[in-house]
Scaffold this motif. Structure first.
Motif, PDB file in Angstrom:
ATOM      1  N   ASP A 387      33.000 -64.231   4.027  1.00 16.51           N
ATOM      2  CA  ASP A 387      31.770 -64.504   4.779  1.00 16.51           C
ATOM      3  C   ASP A 387      30.776 -63.388   4.477  1.00 16.51           C
ATOM      4  OD1 ASP A 387      32.460 -66.839   6.819  1.00 16.51           O
ATOM      5  OD2 ASP A 387      34.197 -65.495   6.765  1.00 16.51           O
ATOM      6  N   PRO A 388      30.086 -63.480   3.339  1.00 18.07           N
ATOM      7  CA  PRO A 388      29.183 -62.397   2.911  1.00 18.07           C
ATOM      8  C   PRO A 388      28.097 -62.109   3.944  1.00 18.07           C
ATOM      9  CG  PRO A 388      29.557 -63.966   1.131  1.00 18.07           C
ATOM     10  CD  PRO A 388      30.127 -64.584   2.372  1.00 18.07           C
ATOM     11  N   ASN A 389      27.679 -60.844   3.977  1.00 15.18           N
ATOM     12  CA  ASN A 389      26.616 -60.438   4.897  1.00 15.18           C
ATOM     13  C   ASN A 389      25.320 -61.172   4.566  1.00 15.18           C
ATOM     14  OD1 ASN A 389      28.486 -58.689   5.932  1.00 15.18           O
ATOM     15  ND2 ASN A 389      27.617 -56.852   4.976  1.00 15.18           N
ATOM     16  N   VAL A 390      24.673 -61.668   5.596  1.00 13.67           N
ATOM     17  CA  VAL A 390      23.408 -62.380   5.418  1.00 13.67           C
ATOM     18  C   VAL A 390      22.296 -61.393   5.100  1.00 13.67           C
ATOM     19  CG1 VAL A 390      21.678 -63.829   6.542  1.00 13.67           C
ATOM     20  CG2 VAL A 390      24.117 -64.252   6.940  1.00 13.67           C
ATOM     21  N   LYS A 391      22.299 -60.262   5.838  1.00 12.74           N
ATOM     22  CA  LYS A 391      21.330 -59.207   5.579  1.00 12.74           C
ATOM     23  C   LYS A 391      22.078 -57.918   5.280  1.00 12.74           C
ATOM     24  CE  LYS A 391      17.658 -61.048   8.545  1.00 12.74           C
ATOM     25  NZ  LYS A 391      16.759 -60.772   9.710  1.00 12.74           N
ATOM     26  N   GLU A 392      21.535 -57.122   4.387  1.00 11.69           N
ATOM     27  CA  GLU A 392      22.210 -55.899   3.991  1.00 11.69           C
ATOM     28  C   GLU A 392      22.419 -54.970   5.195  1.00 11.69           C
ATOM     29  OE1 GLU A 392      21.726 -52.238   0.747  1.00 11.69           O
ATOM     30  OE2 GLU A 392      20.276 -53.875   0.818  1.00 11.69           O
ATOM     31  N   ASN A 393      23.671 -54.559   5.367  1.00  7.89           N
ATOM     32  CA  ASN A 393      24.072 -53.587   6.388  1.00  7.89           C
ATOM     33  C   ASN A 393      23.748 -54.022   7.814  1.00  7.89           C
ATOM     34  OD1 ASN A 393      25.479 -51.212   6.894  1.00  7.89           O
ATOM     35  ND2 ASN A 393      23.631 -49.988   7.088  1.00  7.89           N
ATOM     36  N   GLU A 394      23.680 -55.344   8.034  1.00 11.93           N
ATOM     37  CA  GLU A 394      23.470 -55.849   9.389  1.00 11.93           C
ATOM     38  C   GLU A 394      24.738 -56.564   9.860  1.00 11.93           C
ATOM     39  OE1 GLU A 394      20.744 -59.255  11.423  1.00 11.93           O
ATOM     40  OE2 GLU A 394      19.657 -57.633  10.398  1.00 11.93           O
ATOM     41  N   PRO A 395      25.357 -56.096  10.965  1.00 11.31           N
ATOM     42  CA  PRO A 395      26.608 -56.707  11.431  1.00 11.31           C
ATOM     43  C   PRO A 395      26.447 -58.185  11.751  1.00 11.31           C
ATOM     44  CG  PRO A 395      26.235 -54.601  12.526  1.00 11.31           C
ATOM     45  CD  PRO A 395      24.975 -54.928  11.791  1.00 11.31           C
ATOM     46  N   MET A 396      27.503 -58.938  11.430  1.00 12.06           N
ATOM     47  CA  MET A 396      27.578 -60.352  11.770  1.00 12.06           C
ATOM     48  C   MET A 396      28.610 -60.528  12.887  1.00 12.06           C
ATOM     49  SD  MET A 396      27.352 -61.860   7.875  1.00 12.06           S
ATOM     50  CE  MET A 396      27.544 -63.570   8.373  1.00 12.06           C
ATOM     51  N   PRO A 397      28.684 -61.710  13.494  1.00 20.16           N
ATOM     52  CA  PRO A 397      29.614 -61.889  14.615  1.00 20.16           C
ATOM     53  C   PRO A 397      31.046 -61.470  14.307  1.00 20.16           C
ATOM     54  CG  PRO A 397      28.113 -63.741  14.528  1.00 20.16           C
ATOM     55  CD  PRO A 397      27.825 -62.902  13.310  1.00 20.16           C
ATOM     56  N   HIS A 398      31.529 -61.776  13.092  1.00 23.06           N
ATOM     57  CA  HIS A 398      32.934 -61.461  12.800  1.00 23.06           C
ATOM     58  C   HIS A 398      33.178 -59.958  12.682  1.00 23.06           C
ATOM     59  CE1 HIS A 398      31.130 -61.967   8.698  1.00 23.06           C
ATOM     60  NE2 HIS A 398      31.863 -60.897   8.429  1.00 23.06           N
ATOM     61  N   HIS A 399      32.136 -59.161  12.543  1.00 18.65           N
ATOM     62  CA  HIS A 399      32.329 -57.710  12.460  1.00 18.65           C
ATOM     63  C   HIS A 399      32.698 -57.096  13.813  1.00 18.65           C
ATOM     64  CE1 HIS A 399      29.784 -57.945   8.672  1.00 18.65           C
ATOM     65  NE2 HIS A 399      30.863 -57.282   8.270  1.00 18.65           N
ATOM     66  N   GLN A 400      32.387 -57.776  14.914  1.00 19.31           N
ATOM     67  CA  GLN A 400      32.602 -57.181  16.231  1.00 19.31           C
ATOM     68  C   GLN A 400      34.011 -57.414  16.769  1.00 19.31           C
ATOM     69  OE1 GLN A 400      31.069 -59.739  19.812  1.00 19.31           O
ATOM     70  NE2 GLN A 400      29.502 -59.859  18.201  1.00 19.31           N
ATOM     71  N   CYS A 401      34.813 -58.267  16.114  1.00 21.84           N
ATOM     72  CA  CYS A 401      36.117 -58.621  16.664  1.00 21.84           C
ATOM     73  C   CYS A 401      37.247 -57.941  15.894  1.00 21.84           C
ATOM     74  CB  CYS A 401      36.288 -60.137  16.665  1.00 21.84           C
ATOM     75  SG  CYS A 401      36.260 -60.885  15.031  1.00 21.84           S
ATOM     76  N   THR A 402      38.488 -58.287  16.235  1.00 24.09           N
ATOM     77  CA  THR A 402      39.646 -57.767  15.505  1.00 24.09           C
ATOM     78  C   THR A 402      39.782 -58.532  14.200  1.00 24.09           C
ATOM     79  OG1 THR A 402      40.799 -57.156  17.535  1.00 24.09           O
ATOM     80  CG2 THR A 402      42.136 -57.406  15.552  1.00 24.09           C
ATOM     81  N   ILE A 403      39.788 -57.804  13.099  1.00 24.90           N
ATOM     82  CA  ILE A 403      39.837 -58.391  11.763  1.00 24.90           C
ATOM     83  C   ILE A 403      41.258 -58.239  11.225  1.00 24.90           C
ATOM     84  CG2 ILE A 403      38.902 -58.272   9.423  1.00 24.90           C
ATOM     85  CD1 ILE A 403      36.375 -56.931  10.781  1.00 24.90           C
ATOM     86  N   HIS A 404      41.911 -59.350  10.956  1.00 23.92           N
ATOM     87  CA  HIS A 404      43.306 -59.351  10.502  1.00 23.92           C
ATOM     88  C   HIS A 404      43.354 -59.474   8.979  1.00 23.92           C
ATOM     89  CE1 HIS A 404      44.768 -60.029  14.644  1.00 23.92           C
ATOM     90  NE2 HIS A 404      43.685 -60.770  14.770  1.00 23.92           N
ATOM     91  N   LEU A 405      43.968 -58.499   8.339  1.00 23.84           N
ATOM     92  CA  LEU A 405      44.097 -58.512   6.887  1.00 23.84           C
ATOM     93  C   LEU A 405      45.575 -58.565   6.490  1.00 23.84           C
ATOM     94  CD1 LEU A 405      41.439 -55.769   6.026  1.00 23.84           C
ATOM     95  CD2 LEU A 405      41.105 -58.241   6.267  1.00 23.84           C
ATOM     96  N   ASN A 406      45.839 -59.238   5.383  1.00 26.55           N
ATOM     97  CA  ASN A 406      47.213 -59.552   4.958  1.00 26.55           C
ATOM     98  C   ASN A 406      47.893 -60.450   5.990  1.00 26.55           C
ATOM     99  OD1 ASN A 406      47.434 -58.431   2.429  1.00 26.55           O
ATOM    100  ND2 ASN A 406      48.344 -56.507   3.141  1.00 26.55           N
TER     101      ASN A 406
END
Length: 574
Positions: A387-406
């Motif tokens: 989900d690429p950033n819409v604007k450079e260095n501007e947080p999107m909704p998914h940035h505020q939550c717990t991000i699960h990797l692997n």
């Protein structure tokens, strides 16, 4: 917000510097108190606040330069405030929030929505194009997200959440009551039987409230989380995302019996009446400890940093006081320890103070931990391929939550667990990433961000070598390489990092084995067996000593219940 507060509170709030030791220097340590609390973790501070409000003269002794224990804020990288250990608030009991007026004393929280984000390294789903799974409070959006992978799962998810909510609601009374004492029920003393009546009522109320969910609750307590999730769902991104809650802080795989309870424990929270909600604390998790300390001090409690306790002074099986590392003696008849059961009973008590069987029970407690916490300062927000950033260095909704990797597949979690069992540095770490600075502007300068990484599975002891700087950085590099696969450019954004392996968590925060819960949350170490069957009443065989930390019922997390219940037990004895 500050209207009506005492002048002492206003002074404390205005002067609080994060390190807290400035205030401690201005206090005069007395030679005698009604009660002494060892450790200024959140449970110890809560115990002190309740005792002080009840009219006792209370002193809190903290070995570090800063209060909070694992609920602490520290500026490890200049200009960046890290929640260095615990990083989210949810489990704090509503009664404690109200009794101690924590909002009045400075606690401010930021709710997150959505709550969970699982990006996929490669597109998948029913059409082969799904790139991520996002879950939050909007049930219709949840259904849409899950439908990318399974229409059936989207329908069943609502039923699954409703069942968990019913079970959590049924168990709620148990979190605010001491465990039922088997010895009290079978003892000859009418006073002991009467004192346990409230706990018995809470237990019966919970059992009655479970109703038709008794079989599901039993399964959660005993079965592998994987078995439960496999029966409910078919899509791996959803199952793996949910499975992470079953192993958080536990050296266990979702395939292990009993992992279902850990999953249940992590959905027990409530904030401002919102069930299951998790939030960031303004200023980091030290803000929770700060608010509790403000309350305790406003009522007259004394809190001292840089005051490590050497041992608890005991005579004729009764507490006489504590002795500090510098030889200072403080007289008291009541001591509450916020340390682990191992530290409290085996390290702080003189040898010979406890019965042999108690020493053996405590010696065999499980403190195994899989956790390495990595705190990172970055100069820009991560940019996820899914989900690429819409604007450079501007947080999107998914940035505020717990991000699960692997977390595309539950097998990845199991494989990482198997690596840790062999003492290896896994190549597929389970990562929970949060970026609290997306909602809290007080943590760092605009445009920069605080990234907190809760990672598993790392062994306490490596099969080859020690957890020296080389191996710490080797593991951190594996974690960062993993993040890079999902968010290219992340490594270039890093300004600084702080790596805490299980031995580091033990050394820094006094967490035996690095275990964030003060001991495994397995069935054999819960309720009337926490920390052991003989010590589950918060009382020690030595009269006047109580365990008020997460090693006692109802367990770990920034919950506060152990501190309140231990203080209540001590007050009843007094």
């Amino acid at each position: 917000m500050l209207r009506g507060c005492g002048t002492r509170f206003l002074r404390n709030l205005n002067n609080f510097s994060g390190a807290y030791s400035q205030q401690c220097r201005h206090m005069q340590l007395k030679t005698e108190y009604d009660a002494v609390v060892i450790g200024a973790g959140h449970n110890g501070l809560i115990a002190a606040a309740y005792l002080q409000k009840a009219g006792l003269n209370v002193c809190v002794l903290e070995r570090r330069h800063v209060i909070g224990g694992a609920a602490v804020t520290e500026e490890i990288v200049p200009g960046f405030k890290f929640s260095r250990a615990s990083y989210l608030l949810s489990l704090m009991r509503p009664q404690i929030m109200n009794d101690l007026e924590l909002k009045k004393y400075g606690l401010k929280i930021y709710f997150r929505n959505p709550s969970s984000y699982t990006p996929l390294a490669e597109p998948s789903g029913l059409d082969g194009k799904a790139r991520s799974l996002t879950l939050g409070r909007d049930s219709q959006e949840n259904a849409r997200q899950i439908s990318q992978f399974s229409k059936t799962d989207a329908e069943r998810f609502v039923e699954y959440e409703e069942q968990l909510e019913r079970i959590v609601s049924a168990l709620d009374p148990l979190l605010d009551s001491p465990p039922v004492s088997m010895s009290a029920l079978t003892g000859s003393s009418l006073r002991e039987k009467w004192s346990s009546l409230g706990s018995v009522k809470a237990l019966l109320s919970s059992v009655r409230s479970l109703g038709k969910d008794v079989p599901a609750f039993y399964e959660l307590m005993t079965a592998p989380a994987q078995k439960i999730l496999d029966r409910w769902f078919e899509s791996e991104p959803l199952k793996a995302t949910l499975a992470t809650d079953s192993v958080i802080g536990a050296m266990a795989s979702p395939q292990h019996p009993g992992s279902g309870y850990v999953l249940l424990h992590h959905v027990m929270g409530e904030l401002d009446g919102m069930k299951g909600a998790w939030a960031y604390v303004e200023g980091g998790m030290g803000g929770v400890s700060k608010a509790i300390a403000n309350c305790a001090q406003d009522h007259g409690a004394s809190i001292f940093c840089d005051k490590p306790v050497s041992y608890v002074d005991v005579e004729n099986n009764k507490v006489r006081g504590v002795v500090l590392a510098d030889g200072t003696e403080i007289k008291t008849s009541t001591v509450l320890s916020n340390a682990t059961a191992k530290v409290t009973y085996l390290d702080l008590l003189p040898k010979g103070s406890l019965p042999k069987e108690t020493v053996e029970e405590v010696s065999h407690l499980d403190y195994t931990s899989p956790v390495t916490k990595i705190n990172v300062a970055v100069d820009r927000i991560p940019n996820f391929k899914a989900d690429p950033n819409v604007k450079e260095n501007e947080p999107m909704p998914h940035h505020q939550c717990t991000i699960h990797l692997n977390c595309e597949d539950s097998q990845l979690i199991h494989d990482a667990y198997l690596d840790a069992q062999q003492g290896k540095i896994t190549k597929t770490p389970m990562i929970e990433m949060v970026i609290p600075s997306t909602l809290d502007p007080t943590l760092c300068a605009p445009g920069k961000h605080v990234v907190l990484l809760f990672t598993q599975f790392t062994p306490y002891k490596l099969a080859q070598g020690e957890w020296d700087d080389a191996n710490r950085n080797k593991y951190a590099d594996v974690v960062f390489d993993t993040i890079e696969r999902y968010a290219p450019g992340f490594k270039d954004s890093v300004i600084g990092r702080d790596i805490l392996t299980p031995p580091d968590l033990e050394k820094t925060f006094g967490l035996t084995g690095g275990n964030i819960f003060h001991g495994s949350m397995s069935l054999d170490q819960l309720y009337f067996s926490r920390p052991t069957p003989g010590l589950a009443s918060y009382k020690c065989p030595v009269s006047g000593l109580y365990l008020c930390g997460s090693g006692s019922h109802p367990g770990g997390g920034v919950m506060g219940a152990p501190g309140r219940l231990a203080a209540s037990t001590a007050l009843a004895d007094l």
